[in-house]
Write a protein that holds these residues in place. Structure first.
Motif: not given
Length: 334
Positions: A293, A296-297, A299-301, A304, A308
């Motif tokens: 989790q 993955n979090w 990777q998504q955020h 922003t 990276t």
């Protein structure tokens, strides 16, 4: 008085006088037109060119008048006004050229500093002496050009000032190319993978440019990326109720050297690691494994907030490292 003198001169003298004064003004006007063209985009004050253009038009009006009118009114005022306007443009060109030289000299400071740093950092690291010699030659040439520019600034010779500005710009480009050539040569020797880039600052970032991570003060990153990391941690903490677990951050050249094993791709050679630039962190707390989790979090955020996970560290990358995260500034290069 002028008319009386002219009448006394007789027909032949009158014709000679008329031709002479007309030729003087016409020649001056031609020179002024050439100056107007040459000064386009090269004056500190555009109004000086506007005034010269107006005086050229006035001189042409005078030249178009009948001979007797010119003899009666004279051409002295037109010549004086045209001369003054031309002088003003030339002075403005000198001022503009001086500004160009000063700006060029300011612009070479960072190029010189980086060139000197790269040259010093590559000593003894196996780069061909010819390549290092080319950079030193470029540094020496630019120093000579800069000295000539200093001399030009002490005077008001337009030709010297314009040459100084051109020479500074040209030799700065030469220096930049020579610096990149040496950097690339060192990179080819030091960094075995295409996704690694040698940098003279790697592992040698001054302490003044580093900052401690607030919740993990034993770890440092470059000061200009700290706030992005703090903001990312705040969002992560809101999602998971705990700070990002920082396991590794800035590494000195010596610490990277101690980790590096030529027989293993796990750690980059010293000089090639983004950790050495203060632009990378290794994160635990669940992030160190693909598919969690936490990972993955991120990777998504993460992007922003300016961080990276590089492709080489992805599950199908050259060296899968789910824990390795970098500032997006890594992509921006030196």
């Amino acid at each position: 008085m002028t008319l009386a003198v002219v009448l006394a001169m007789g027909g032949g003298g009158l014709a000679w006088y008329a031709a002479e004064v007309t030729a003087d003004l016409a020649t001056q006007n031609t020179t002024a037109k050439q100056l107007l063209v040459a000064s386009d985009g090269k004056v500190a004050e555009e109004t000086t060119r506007d005034d010269l253009s107006a005086q050229i038009a006035e001189a042409e009006t005078v030249l178009a008048e009948p001979v007797l009118t010119r003899l009666r009114t004279g051409t002295g005022d037109a010549r004086d006004s045209l001369g003054a306007a031309s002088d003003a443009v030339e002075a403005s060109m000198v001022e503009f050229a001086r500004g160009q030289v000063e700006a060029a000299r300011t612009g070479i400071t960072s190029a010189q500093a980086r060139a000197e740093k790269v040259h010093a950092a590559t000593e003894g690291l196996g780069v061909d002496d010819v390549v290092r010699g080319q950079l030193q030659a470029a540094l020496d040439t630019l120093a000579a050009v800069d000295a000539a520019a200093s001399d030009a600034l002490a005077g008001a010779d337009l030709t010297q000032l314009e040459k100084a500005a051109t020479d500074l710009s040209t030799n700065r480009s030469v220096l930049t190319l020579a610096t990149q050539s040496l950097t690339d040569a060192q990179d080819a020797i030091t960094c075995p993978w295409p996704d690694q880039v040698w940098d003279p600052d790697s592992g040698k970032v001054p302490s003044s440019a580093l900052a401690a991570i607030p919740w993990a003060p034993e770890h440092l990153v470059r000061a200009d990326v700290l706030q992005d990391l703090v903001d990312l941690d705040a969002a992560y903490s809101e999602a998971f109720g705990e700070h990002l677990t920082i396991n590794s951050s800035y590494r000195t050249y010596e610490s990277q050297d101690s980790l590096y094993d030529p027989a293993s791709p796990t750690a980059a050679p010293p000089g090639c690691s983004t950790h050495g630039l203060g632009l990378a962190v290794d994160i635990g707390g669940g992030v160190q494994a693909f598919g969690t989790q936490q990972h993955n979090w991120l990777q998504q955020h993460a992007e922003t907030y300016g961080w990276t996970h590089p492709d080489w560290a992805g599950p199908n990358g050259r060296m899968p490292e789910p824990w390795h995260w970098e500032s997006v500034l890594v992509r921006a290069g030196p």
